[in-house]
Design an enzyme around this catalytic site. Structure first.
Site, PDB file in Angstrom:
ATOM      1  N   SER A 113       0.817  -1.205   0.000  1.00 36.94           N
ATOM      2  CA  SER A 113       0.000   0.000   0.000  1.00 36.94           C
ATOM      3  C   SER A 113       0.857   1.263   0.000  1.00 36.94           C
ATOM      4  O   SER A 113       1.632   1.511  -0.904  1.00 36.94           O
ATOM      5  CB  SER A 113      -0.955  -0.046   1.198  1.00 36.94           C
ATOM      6  OG  SER A 113      -1.909   0.977   1.123  1.00 36.94           O
TER       7      SER A 113
ATOM      8  N   ASP B 183      -5.854   2.256  -3.626  1.00 36.68           N
ATOM      9  CA  ASP B 183      -7.135   2.082  -2.938  1.00 36.68           C
ATOM     10  C   ASP B 183      -7.445   3.262  -2.029  1.00 36.68           C
ATOM     11  O   ASP B 183      -8.415   3.244  -1.277  1.00 36.68           O
ATOM     12  CB  ASP B 183      -7.180   0.758  -2.157  1.00 36.68           C
ATOM     13  CG  ASP B 183      -6.198   0.711  -0.995  1.00 36.68           C
ATOM     14  OD1 ASP B 183      -5.358   1.627  -0.848  1.00 36.68           O
ATOM     15  OD2 ASP B 183      -6.250  -0.268  -0.214  1.00 36.68           O
TER      16      ASP B 183
ATOM     17  N   ASP C  17      -2.524   6.283  -3.572  1.00 38.38           N
ATOM     18  CA  ASP C  17      -1.372   5.696  -2.889  1.00 38.38           C
ATOM     19  C   ASP C  17      -0.807   4.572  -3.754  1.00 38.38           C
ATOM     20  O   ASP C  17      -1.225   4.368  -4.894  1.00 38.38           O
ATOM     21  CB  ASP C  17      -1.726   5.228  -1.476  1.00 38.38           C
ATOM     22  CG  ASP C  17      -2.719   4.074  -1.460  1.00 38.38           C
ATOM     23  OD1 ASP C  17      -3.420   3.877  -2.463  1.00 38.38           O
ATOM     24  OD2 ASP C  17      -2.797   3.373  -0.439  1.00 38.38           O
TER      25      ASP C  17
ATOM     26  N   ASP D 232      -1.036   1.375  -4.007  1.00 36.77           N
ATOM     27  CA  ASP D 232      -1.897   0.364  -4.638  1.00 36.77           C
ATOM     28  C   ASP D 232      -3.241   0.931  -5.054  1.00 36.77           C
ATOM     29  O   ASP D 232      -4.140   0.192  -5.444  1.00 36.77           O
ATOM     30  CB  ASP D 232      -2.071  -0.859  -3.736  1.00 36.77           C
ATOM     31  CG  ASP D 232      -2.891  -0.573  -2.485  1.00 36.77           C
ATOM     32  OD1 ASP D 232      -2.934   0.597  -2.047  1.00 36.77           O
ATOM     33  OD2 ASP D 232      -3.468  -1.515  -1.918  1.00 36.77           O
TER      34      ASP D 232
END
Length: 450
Positions: free
Chosen positions: A102, A249, A245, A247
């Site tokens: 992340s 999400d 960010d 990833d």
């Protein structure tokens, strides 16, 4: 039951240190594959990743693990976490895997698992997979016969599929023509799909954080470092900035003046738009205990409610599903729109925000700043061991603080789920009172932990 490998969002850690080693990734593949080998159909797993250097290593190890127990593997390369969830369901895969840590630095990595419905796994499923991981280490997981070993293939059109899906969530009667948008992809998973989707919808796109090299993910870019985005928006005369960010999400927005708009303001904006359109389910939204009291008061003034959960988007989603809400998220920018996605999706949330800016025909600063947040202060107290929050002196201090804030603010105190730290947060109408209360509680925790 305390879990051994899974944290609040999959398995995560420093790469090449346990548990984030190639050996462990292979065992995770064997364990998760074994768990989802149900029925007599040909089983498949879909694997995506962000742009970290270690993604190649972990992807190869996972492929080895899954194929060794008889699962076919579909690899889609760098893709947002929500895209992996969506594709897992749409391609009828038995399980989805996202290799990402992340918003963490590049040296960390993680493994997130999704079920065939595109939702993150339940605690029970994760516990069962943990037991199978240990069984694989002992050589007790059954390997497939030679003729039934799984096959692996890459698909080339996954990005196009996700772009088409994301665009389908944008109102058909709107276009982004005339809107100059800066998008910061954090040198992460959305570095291709997010700029493409915005351009196809008509926006004048300025893309930053789109040159990943394996080690620059989240490095001074992205939703946790919006300074570069703010500077670029102002310097380019853009109408709005969007930061994802690593990833993708998570979403943070910057208005045309360069001011950051957090997840609370974005959720308020989307909730108001959906309520006006008669499509807001549950009569409000779901957020965590960290969302500002100003959000709660703002919603109440509109006749909308706020359900609070523990920190973590999985807790938000659980409450949304059980209580029938379709908008929820976190102040940090995880925004879940259940009409479209099974997890937080930064690009899909951004498109809803852009739609509202376009509909209003006004500046982002006028549309997105929905309420004045109350002064909020968060401090961390590190401790060596024990349970300082159970000390009577700490309990008494907290009780006094709660009485002092009653009707004028909130207090949230919790141990971190990832490190030996007590997080002390207070918010209220009087910033001086908030600071005094936080310092008093922090001092009490330090004394109790000494």
């Amino acid at each position: 039951m305390a879990r051994k490998y899974f944290g609040t969002d999959g398995i995560r850690g420093a790469t090449n240190a346990r548990p984030m080693t190639a050996e462990m990734a292979m065992r995770v593949g064997m364990a998760a594959g074994t768990y989802f080998l149900r029925g007599d159909h040909r089983h498949r797993v879909l694997i995506g990743k962000d742009t970290r250097l270690s993604g190649y290593m972990l992807e190869s190890a996972l492929v080895a693990g899954f194929t060794s127990v008889g699962m076919d593997v579909i690899m889609v390369g760098p893709m947002p976490t929500p895209a992996v969830a969506m594709l897992t369901h749409s391609m009828r895969a038995d399980i989805g895997v996202m290799i990402s840590a992340s918003h963490n630095p590049f040296a960390d990595n993680g493994i997130k698992l999704f079920g065939p419905d595109g939702y993150k796994l339940s605690d029970e499923a994760e516990e069962a997979i943990e037991a199978l991981i240990d069984a694989a280490e002992r050589g007790e997981v059954a390997l497939a016969p030679s003729a039934q070993i799984g096959r692996a293939r890459r698909i080339d059109d996954a990005q196009g599929r996700y772009i088409h899906f994301a665009k389908s969530t944008f109102p058909e009667n709107l276009r982004l023509d005339g809107l100059r948008v800066v998008v910061d992809c954090a040198n992460g998973a959305a570095y291709r799909v997010a700029p493409a989707a915005l351009w196809e919808l008509g926006a004048d796109v300025i893309a930053i954080g789109v040159t990943p090299n394996g080690t620059n993910i989240n490095d001074k870019v992205g939703s946790t470092a919006p300074e570069t985005l703010s500077e670029t928006v102002v310097a380019s005369g853009a109408d709005i900035g969007i930061a994802l960010d690593g990833d993708a999400d998570r979403l943070i927005v910057v208005d045309e003046r360069g001011r950051v708009v957090d997840g609370d303001q974005l959720m308020a904006t989307i909730a108001a738009a959906w309520a006006r359109a008669g499509r807001l389910a549950g009569g409000g939204l779901v957020a965590t205990v960290m969302s500002n009291l100003g959000l709660e008061r703002h919603l109440a003034a509109q006749g909308l409610g706020l359900i609070r959960t523990k920190v973590g988007d999985r807790h938000v989603l659980e409450a949304m599903r059980t209580r029938g809400y379709n908008v929820g998220g976190e102040q940090s920018g995880h925004i879940i729109l259940a009409d479209y996605a099974t997890t937080g999706d930064g690009l899909v949330a951004a498109l809803q925000v852009l739609a509202e800016v376009k509909r209003a025909g006004a500046a982002a600063s006028e549309v997105l700043h929905r309420f004045d947040p109350l002064p909020q202060l968060l401090k961390n107290v590190r401790f060596a061991g024990g349970k300082p929050l159970e000390a009577q002196s700490v309990r008494d201090t907290i009780a006094q603080a709660e009485a002092e804030l009653e009707g004028k603010g909130r207090l949230v105190i919790r141990p971190s789920g990832t490190e030996p730290v007590i997080r002390v947060m207070a918010e209220g109408d009087d910033p001086d009172q908030v600071e005094r209360i936080v310092d008093r509680i922090c001092d009490a925790v330090r004394v109790a932990a000494a």
